[in-house]
Design a protein around this motif. Structure first.
Motif, short mmCIF file in Angstrom:
data_model
loop_
_atom_site.label_atom_id
_atom_site.label_comp_id
_atom_site.label_asym_id
_atom_site.label_seq_id
_atom_site.Cartn_x
_atom_site.Cartn_y
_atom_site.Cartn_z
N LEU A 161 -12.31 2.88 -14.52
CA LEU A 161 -11.56 3.95 -13.86
C LEU A 161 -12.16 5.29 -14.25
CD1 LEU A 161 -9.00 4.70 -12.15
CD2 LEU A 161 -7.81 4.93 -14.34
N THR A 162 -12.62 6.04 -13.27
CA THR A 162 -13.23 7.33 -13.60
C THR A 162 -12.35 8.51 -13.18
OG1 THR A 162 -14.49 7.31 -11.53
CG2 THR A 162 -15.58 6.43 -13.47
N ARG A 163 -11.35 8.27 -12.33
CA ARG A 163 -10.45 9.36 -11.94
C ARG A 163 -9.13 8.79 -11.44
NH1 ARG A 163 -12.54 12.60 -7.20
NH2 ARG A 163 -14.50 11.90 -8.06
N SER A 164 -8.06 9.49 -11.67
CA SER A 164 -6.78 9.10 -11.10
C SER A 164 -5.94 10.35 -10.91
CB SER A 164 -6.06 8.11 -12.01
OG SER A 164 -5.74 8.70 -13.23
N GLU A 165 -5.22 10.38 -9.81
CA GLU A 165 -4.38 11.55 -9.53
C GLU A 165 -3.27 11.15 -8.57
OE1 GLU A 165 -6.59 14.55 -7.32
OE2 GLU A 165 -7.73 13.02 -6.28
N VAL A 166 -2.13 11.80 -8.74
CA VAL A 166 -1.06 11.62 -7.76
C VAL A 166 -1.39 12.51 -6.57
CG1 VAL A 166 1.39 11.95 -7.30
CG2 VAL A 166 0.64 11.04 -9.51
N VAL A 167 -1.31 11.94 -5.38
CA VAL A 167 -1.62 12.72 -4.18
C VAL A 167 -0.41 12.67 -3.26
CG1 VAL A 167 -3.44 13.19 -2.49
CG2 VAL A 167 -3.85 11.52 -4.29
N GLY A 168 0.05 13.85 -2.87
CA GLY A 168 1.11 13.93 -1.88
C GLY A 168 2.36 13.15 -2.27
N PRO A 169 3.00 12.60 -1.26
CA PRO A 169 4.33 12.00 -1.46
C PRO A 169 4.26 10.59 -2.04
CG PRO A 169 3.69 11.86 0.84
CD PRO A 169 2.56 12.54 0.13
N GLY A 170 3.88 10.48 -3.32
CA GLY A 170 3.94 9.18 -3.99
C GLY A 170 2.71 8.33 -3.87
N ALA A 171 1.64 8.87 -3.31
CA ALA A 171 0.39 8.12 -3.26
C ALA A 171 -0.42 8.39 -4.53
CB ALA A 171 -0.43 8.54 -2.03
N VAL A 172 -1.35 7.49 -4.83
CA VAL A 172 -2.18 7.64 -6.02
C VAL A 172 -3.65 7.50 -5.62
CG1 VAL A 172 -2.71 6.77 -8.33
CG2 VAL A 172 -0.38 6.63 -7.47
N GLY A 173 -4.45 8.48 -6.00
CA GLY A 173 -5.89 8.42 -5.75
C GLY A 173 -6.60 7.89 -6.98
N LEU A 174 -7.42 6.88 -6.79
CA LEU A 174 -8.14 6.25 -7.89
C LEU A 174 -9.62 6.19 -7.56
CD1 LEU A 174 -5.74 3.19 -8.18
CD2 LEU A 174 -5.81 5.12 -9.77
N VAL A 175 -10.47 6.40 -8.55
CA VAL A 175 -11.89 6.16 -8.37
C VAL A 175 -12.34 5.16 -9.42
CG1 VAL A 175 -14.22 7.13 -8.28
CG2 VAL A 175 -12.28 8.48 -7.44
N TYR A 176 -12.88 4.05 -8.97
CA TYR A 176 -13.39 3.02 -9.86
C TYR A 176 -14.91 2.90 -9.69
CZ TYR A 176 -8.72 1.03 -10.73
OH TYR A 176 -7.43 0.82 -11.11
#
Ligand SMILES: NC(=O)c1ccc[n+]([C@@H]2O[C@H](COP(=O)([O-])OP(=O)(O)OC[C@H]3O[C@@H](n4cnc5c(N)ncnc54)[C@H](OP(=O)(O)O)[C@@H]3O)[C@@H](O)[C@H]2O)c1
Length: 180
Positions: A161-176
């Motif tokens: 996992l190189t990045r994680s962030e909450v995006v907008g209304p309850g979504a999660v952005g992940l970079v693997y």
């Protein structure tokens, strides 16, 4: 110097990118505004896109008079496909390892975005060429549909996992990271 090959995609919490009717209304209901910044930052590094004929058919159906990509777009299909006037679309068929050099070259040193679907991304993974998964997990459960990444030789080792962030209304952005 060549860029990365990145699968940038949105899935349901249970890992589907389209529902059982091949639809994405469950995704579109969230709109784009909250995701625009993340999308723009990703797109800035992209030099070419790749998609299967199913995704191409969806895009043509939804926006018959426009084409959303300014970079070369590769459409994988074993069948003759309709073209879009003015769009740089390259139709190709065959094993992904045989297409990789041309796809990478078309990106001019920038990244290649594997748009989808999951089985196309899985072919890049099987070729050892899928560098990153940029996943936006949407807060919805579908129960069935088109799988995110149907690899044939799972499970993978633990992904980095190189990045994680909450995006907008309850979504999660992940970079693997998937390679190296
Ligand atoms: N949630 C998201 O972010 C997201 C992203 C992308 C797509 N989607 C959705 O996913 C759905 C499409 O996914 P899908 O899995 O059904 O279709 P797809 O992956 O877009 O297309 C699959 C088709 O592409 C052709 N193909 C794939 N690899 C090939 C190769 N190496 N050589 C030649 N042809 C090849 C084959 O069809 P033929 O040879 O018969 O042409 C195959 O059946 C759509 O509903 C789309 O909206 C969602």
């Amino acid at each position: 110097m060549s860029g990365l090959i990145q699968y940038y995609v949105a899935s349901s919490v249970d890992g589907f990118i389209a529902d059982a009717d091949d639809g994405i209304d469950w995704l579109l209901q969230f709109g784009f505004e909250a995701f625009q910044e993340r999308y723009d930052a990703f797109l800035a590094g992209v030099g070419a896109v790749v998609m299967g004929s199913g995704t191409y058919a969806y895009l043509r159906r939804e926006s018959p008079d426009s084409w959303g990509y300014e970079v070369p777009a590769w459409v994988l299909s074993s069948r003759e496909q309709p073209t879009i006037p003015g769009a740089d679309i390259r139709f190709a068929s065959g094993a992904v390892p045989d297409l990789l050099d041309d796809i990478r070259a078309s990106a001019g040193g920038r990244n290649v975005w594997v748009v989808g679907g999951g089985a196309v991304a899985a072919q890049f993974h099987a070729a050892g060429a899928l560098d990153e998964l940029h996943l936006t997990v949407m807060p919805v459960v579908l129960g069935a549909g088109t799988p995110l990444l149907p690899i044939g030789d799972g499970p993978t080792p633990p992904l980095a996992l190189t990045r994680s962030e909450v995006v907008g209304p309850g979504a999660v952005g992940l970079v693997y990271g998937l390679t190296g």
